[in-house]
Motif scaffolding. Structure first.
Motif, PDB file in Angstrom:
ATOM      1  N   MET A 257      19.707 -29.776  25.360  1.00  0.00           N
ATOM      2  CA  MET A 257      18.189 -30.239  25.301  1.00  0.00           C
ATOM      3  C   MET A 257      18.449 -31.869  25.617  1.00  0.00           C
ATOM      4  SD  MET A 257      15.412 -28.972  25.312  1.00  0.00           S
ATOM      5  CE  MET A 257      15.565 -27.480  24.294  1.00  0.00           C
ATOM      6  N   ARG A 258      19.023 -32.571  24.877  1.00  0.00           N
ATOM      7  CA  ARG A 258      18.965 -34.259  25.283  1.00  0.00           C
ATOM      8  C   ARG A 258      19.822 -34.316  26.710  1.00  0.00           C
ATOM      9  NH1 ARG A 258      16.269 -38.976  24.618  1.00  0.00           N
ATOM     10  NH2 ARG A 258      16.023 -38.681  22.195  1.00  0.00           N
ATOM     11  N   TRP A 259      20.920 -33.653  26.718  1.00  0.00           N
ATOM     12  CA  TRP A 259      21.685 -33.816  27.836  1.00  0.00           C
ATOM     13  C   TRP A 259      22.325 -32.348  28.397  1.00  0.00           C
ATOM     14  CZ3 TRP A 259      26.865 -32.335  27.907  1.00  0.00           C
ATOM     15  CH2 TRP A 259      27.647 -32.258  26.546  1.00  0.00           C
ATOM     16  N   TYR A 260      22.896 -32.390  29.521  1.00  0.00           N
ATOM     17  CA  TYR A 260      23.327 -30.967  30.013  1.00  0.00           C
ATOM     18  C   TYR A 260      24.391 -31.235  31.159  1.00  0.00           C
ATOM     19  CZ  TYR A 260      19.700 -32.308  33.387  1.00  0.00           C
ATOM     20  OH  TYR A 260      18.914 -32.994  34.352  1.00  0.00           O
ATOM     21  N   ALA A 261      25.073 -30.097  31.334  1.00  0.00           N
ATOM     22  CA  ALA A 261      25.912 -30.138  32.502  1.00  0.00           C
ATOM     23  C   ALA A 261      26.196 -28.719  33.081  1.00  0.00           C
ATOM     24  CB  ALA A 261      27.335 -30.980  32.022  1.00  0.00           C
ATOM     25  N   GLY A 262      26.543 -28.424  34.442  1.00  0.00           N
ATOM     26  CA  GLY A 262      26.865 -27.187  34.704  1.00  0.00           C
ATOM     27  C   GLY A 262      27.103 -27.326  35.990  1.00  0.00           C
ATOM     28  N   ALA A 263      27.334 -26.044  36.677  1.00  0.00           N
ATOM     29  CA  ALA A 263      27.526 -25.611  38.079  1.00  0.00           C
ATOM     30  C   ALA A 263      26.441 -24.508  38.577  1.00  0.00           C
ATOM     31  CB  ALA A 263      28.758 -25.346  38.380  1.00  0.00           C
ATOM     32  N   SER A 264      26.122 -24.550  39.872  1.00  0.00           N
ATOM     33  CA  SER A 264      25.534 -23.553  40.416  1.00  0.00           C
ATOM     34  C   SER A 264      25.765 -23.233  41.811  1.00  0.00           C
ATOM     35  CB  SER A 264      23.707 -23.657  40.127  1.00  0.00           C
ATOM     36  OG  SER A 264      23.530 -24.876  41.080  1.00  0.00           O
ATOM     37  N   ALA A 265      25.436 -22.194  42.262  1.00  0.00           N
ATOM     38  CA  ALA A 265      25.552 -21.612  43.708  1.00  0.00           C
ATOM     39  C   ALA A 265      24.496 -20.832  44.353  1.00  0.00           C
ATOM     40  CB  ALA A 265      26.954 -21.067  43.855  1.00  0.00           C
ATOM     41  N   ILE A 266      23.979 -21.063  45.678  1.00  0.00           N
ATOM     42  CA  ILE A 266      23.136 -20.102  46.273  1.00  0.00           C
ATOM     43  C   ILE A 266      23.795 -19.604  47.444  1.00  0.00           C
ATOM     44  CG2 ILE A 266      20.880 -19.821  47.269  1.00  0.00           C
ATOM     45  CD1 ILE A 266      19.809 -21.908  45.124  1.00  0.00           C
ATOM     46  N   LEU A 267      23.916 -18.505  47.658  1.00  0.00           N
ATOM     47  CA  LEU A 267      24.301 -18.100  49.077  1.00  0.00           C
ATOM     48  C   LEU A 267      23.599 -17.264  49.738  1.00  0.00           C
ATOM     49  CD1 LEU A 267      27.391 -18.143  50.587  1.00  0.00           C
ATOM     50  CD2 LEU A 267      27.896 -15.884  49.409  1.00  0.00           C
ATOM     51  N   HIS A 268      23.184 -17.289  51.088  1.00  0.00           N
ATOM     52  CA  HIS A 268      22.588 -16.544  51.984  1.00  0.00           C
ATOM     53  C   HIS A 268      23.288 -15.859  52.927  1.00  0.00           C
ATOM     54  CE1 HIS A 268      18.660 -18.682  50.536  1.00  0.00           C
ATOM     55  NE2 HIS A 268      19.597 -19.647  50.322  1.00  0.00           N
ATOM     56  N   THR A 269      22.896 -14.313  53.402  1.00  0.00           N
ATOM     57  CA  THR A 269      23.483 -13.835  54.493  1.00  0.00           C
ATOM     58  C   THR A 269      22.760 -13.106  54.971  1.00  0.00           C
ATOM     59  OG1 THR A 269      25.476 -12.414  55.003  1.00  0.00           O
ATOM     60  CG2 THR A 269      24.311 -11.855  52.957  1.00  0.00           C
ATOM     61  N   TYR A 270      22.854 -13.412  56.563  1.00  0.00           N
ATOM     62  CA  TYR A 270      21.896 -12.820  57.410  1.00  0.00           C
ATOM     63  C   TYR A 270      22.657 -11.843  58.612  1.00  0.00           C
ATOM     64  CZ  TYR A 270      18.182 -15.612  55.389  1.00  0.00           C
ATOM     65  OH  TYR A 270      17.453 -16.063  54.399  1.00  0.00           O
ATOM     66  N   ASN A 271      22.090 -10.777  59.064  1.00  0.00           N
ATOM     67  CA  ASN A 271      22.805 -10.026  60.025  1.00  0.00           C
ATOM     68  C   ASN A 271      21.742  -9.683  61.094  1.00  0.00           C
ATOM     69  OD1 ASN A 271      25.359  -9.278  58.540  1.00  0.00           O
ATOM     70  ND2 ASN A 271      23.909  -8.607  57.051  1.00  0.00           N
TER      71      ASN A 271
ATOM     72  N   ASN B  75      21.854  -7.099  64.360  1.00  0.00           N
ATOM     73  CA  ASN B  75      22.839  -6.085  64.911  1.00  0.00           C
ATOM     74  C   ASN B  75      22.073  -5.560  66.272  1.00  0.00           C
ATOM     75  OD1 ASN B  75      24.894  -6.398  63.184  1.00  0.00           O
ATOM     76  ND2 ASN B  75      23.665  -5.099  61.772  1.00  0.00           N
ATOM     77  N   LYS B  76      22.836  -5.539  67.346  1.00  0.00           N
ATOM     78  CA  LYS B  76      22.411  -4.841  68.669  1.00  0.00           C
ATOM     79  C   LYS B  76      23.556  -4.187  69.286  1.00  0.00           C
ATOM     80  CE  LYS B  76      18.040  -6.347  68.986  1.00  0.00           C
ATOM     81  NZ  LYS B  76      17.084  -5.437  68.764  1.00  0.00           N
ATOM     82  N   SER B  77      23.509  -3.399  70.122  1.00  0.00           N
ATOM     83  CA  SER B  77      24.585  -2.270  70.920  1.00  0.00           C
ATOM     84  C   SER B  77      25.436  -3.429  71.449  1.00  0.00           C
ATOM     85  CB  SER B  77      23.705  -1.212  71.810  1.00  0.00           C
ATOM     86  OG  SER B  77      23.268  -1.836  72.678  1.00  0.00           O
ATOM     87  N   ARG B  78      25.148  -4.299  71.995  1.00  0.00           N
ATOM     88  CA  ARG B  78      25.969  -5.276  72.773  1.00  0.00           C
ATOM     89  C   ARG B  78      26.582  -6.344  71.897  1.00  0.00           C
ATOM     90  NH1 ARG B  78      23.717  -8.455  75.927  1.00  0.00           N
ATOM     91  NH2 ARG B  78      25.300  -8.486  77.702  1.00  0.00           N
ATOM     92  N   ILE B  79      25.869  -6.909  70.883  1.00  0.00           N
ATOM     93  CA  ILE B  79      26.616  -7.842  70.192  1.00  0.00           C
ATOM     94  C   ILE B  79      25.735  -7.934  68.821  1.00  0.00           C
ATOM     95  CG2 ILE B  79      24.770  -9.743  70.996  1.00  0.00           C
ATOM     96  CD1 ILE B  79      27.027 -11.634  71.115  1.00  0.00           C
ATOM     97  N   SER B  80      26.436  -8.429  67.835  1.00  0.00           N
ATOM     98  CA  SER B  80      26.122  -8.629  66.488  1.00  0.00           C
ATOM     99  C   SER B  80      26.381  -9.911  66.078  1.00  0.00           C
ATOM    100  CB  SER B  80      26.581  -7.493  65.493  1.00  0.00           C
ATOM    101  OG  SER B  80      27.879  -7.491  65.266  1.00  0.00           O
ATOM    102  N   VAL B  81      25.491 -10.483  64.994  1.00  0.00           N
ATOM    103  CA  VAL B  81      25.828 -11.748  64.640  1.00  0.00           C
ATOM    104  C   VAL B  81      25.522 -11.878  63.002  1.00  0.00           C
ATOM    105  CG1 VAL B  81      25.145 -14.291  64.762  1.00  0.00           C
ATOM    106  CG2 VAL B  81      25.009 -12.933  66.840  1.00  0.00           C
ATOM    107  N   ASN B  82      26.558 -12.201  62.334  1.00  0.00           N
ATOM    108  CA  ASN B  82      26.326 -12.636  60.896  1.00  0.00           C
ATOM    109  C   ASN B  82      26.366 -14.093  60.639  1.00  0.00           C
ATOM    110  OD1 ASN B  82      28.049 -13.095  58.188  1.00  0.00           O
ATOM    111  ND2 ASN B  82      26.702 -11.448  58.033  1.00  0.00           N
ATOM    112  N   SER B  83      25.467 -14.396  59.855  1.00  0.00           N
ATOM    113  CA  SER B  83      25.294 -15.756  59.559  1.00  0.00           C
ATOM    114  C   SER B  83      25.454 -16.054  58.002  1.00  0.00           C
ATOM    115  CB  SER B  83      24.144 -16.729  60.025  1.00  0.00           C
ATOM    116  OG  SER B  83      23.064 -15.859  59.749  1.00  0.00           O
ATOM    117  N   THR B  84      26.259 -16.682  57.352  1.00  0.00           N
ATOM    118  CA  THR B  84      26.314 -16.821  55.915  1.00  0.00           C
ATOM    119  C   THR B  84      26.280 -18.419  55.804  1.00  0.00           C
ATOM    120  OG1 THR B  84      27.504 -14.941  55.695  1.00  0.00           O
ATOM    121  CG2 THR B  84      27.543 -16.354  54.044  1.00  0.00           C
TER     122      THR B  84
END
Length: 358
Positions: A312-326, A328-337
């Motif tokens: 409450m008076r003080w705190y410490a920690g770690a966090s992570a947020i991860l996004h992934t997008y796809n 997809n087409k017949s000729r090419i697909s792209v995944n971005s993370t």
């Protein structure tokens, strides 16, 4: 009795006995809006301890991650990723509003990278805002063809022939917000007392732009693999410009494994509708229903993880947020993370009025 009744009827009506006047409409709107905002952070104190302080100072280090995978319809794949960055900087906060600035220690003189990430959490709703643009500094991480990889030949090979930009937001609603607290895990504005989970539902919007120098990429790969890999012509996309509109559902759980300790994890899967836009288009404003195709639906995801110790008076920690997008087409697909990993420590001060006598 008749005389008394007549006298009472003849008495003037006092202003206090009249129908009370309604508040002016503006005051009513402000009062209703205030109640709605307050409802964002109403919770069960058997599960959540409210923050006792108004202000906080915090030091945070951030490690960024980014990775792009290109796949052709012929089975070739190329993985590109920039050098990860390490940022460090101070933050100040008032209740659940945080402001700060971080210095990119690994790219002090690099003007090709521009990043903005911000997350706002209340008990009821949350929002992620992000904008990333990288005009260089990429490396080839792996290349594969017909099930065989050529990672040793091309790994860590610098490649500046790709430019990537993405911007957007994710907005989500927390169903069990009376007992489950996202702020306890990600902005330390209260403390989770008991383990509990919640379903999530949200919407999202992103706009992606990828520019690729196909000739340069082909030249580098052919040179490093001694001609064993001839890059597929389908990689010759020059510029890929598309918009993603999504609806998501997920589940989050806060695990209180010891007093003042919390481990949080959540995963949201989104069905995103992606459609290509021209250089002059502006995303959703130029969408034509006649161009709707079921093949444009793809699966995306957002993961959030947090570990925090809060006294409450003080705190410490770690966090992570991860996004992934796809995409997809017949000729090419792209995944971005892409995502961020944060390590932080902070101090709260300035007790709230309701807690000053405690």
């Amino acid at each position: 009795m008749l005389l008394l009744a007549v006298m009472m009827m003849a008495m003037p009506v006092r202003a206090d006995d009249s129908i009370p006047k309604k508040k002016p409409w503006l005051k009513r709107v402000i009062a209703d809006a205030y109640e709605i905002v307050k409802d964002f952070d109403r919770f069960d104190t058997n599960y959540i301890t409210p923050q006792k302080y108004n202000y906080t100072v915090m030091l945070q280090g951030t490690h960024t991650y980014e990775r792009y995978t290109l796949r052709s319809g012929a089975g070739q794949s190329v993985v590109l990723a920039p050098k990860s960055s390490l940022k460090l900087g101070p933050y100040v906060g008032w209740r659940w509003i945080f402001l700060g600035y971080q210095i990119d220690l690994t790219h002090l003189r690099d003007e090709t990278r521009k990043e903005f990430d911000m997350s706002l959490y209340s008990s009821m709703i949350g929002i992620d805002l992000f904008s990333r643009k990288n005009n260089g500094g990429y490396f080839i991480r792996s290349v594969s063809q017909d099930g065989k990889n050529y990672n040793k030949q091309v790994s860590h090979m610098a490649f500046d022939g790709i430019e990537v930009a993405v911007r957007g937001f994710n907005l989500y609603y927390i169903f069990n917000h009376r007992k489950f607290s996202y702020p306890a895990a990600f902005n330390q504005t209260n403390v989770q007392k008991r383990s509990v989970g919640s379903w999530l539902m949200g919407i999202g919007y992103t706009h992606h732009t990828t520019k690729l120098d196909h000739d340069r990429l082909r030249s580098v790969i052919e040179q490093k693999t001694n001609g064993d890999v001839v890059l597929d012509s389908t990689f010759n996309i020059s510029k890929l410009n598309y918009t993603d509109i999504s609806a998501s559902v997920g589940y989050a759980y806060n695990y209180v494994f010891a007093p003042r300790w919390l481990f949080a994890a959540s995963l949201s899967l989104a069905i995103g509708y992606k459609y290509t836009v021209g250089d002059g288009d502006r995303g959703i404003l130029n969408f034509k229903f006649s161009e709707f195709k079921f093949s444009n639906f793809n699966l995306d995801g957002v993961g959030r993880f947090g570990l925090v110790y809060n006294r409450m008076r003080w705190y410490a920690g770690a966090s992570a947020i991860l996004h992934t997008y796809n995409y997809n087409k017949s000729r090419i697909s792209v995944n971005s993370t892409f995502g961020n990993f944060n390590v932080y420590a902070g101090y709260n001060f300035g007790k709230r009025h309701r807690d000053k006598k405690k």
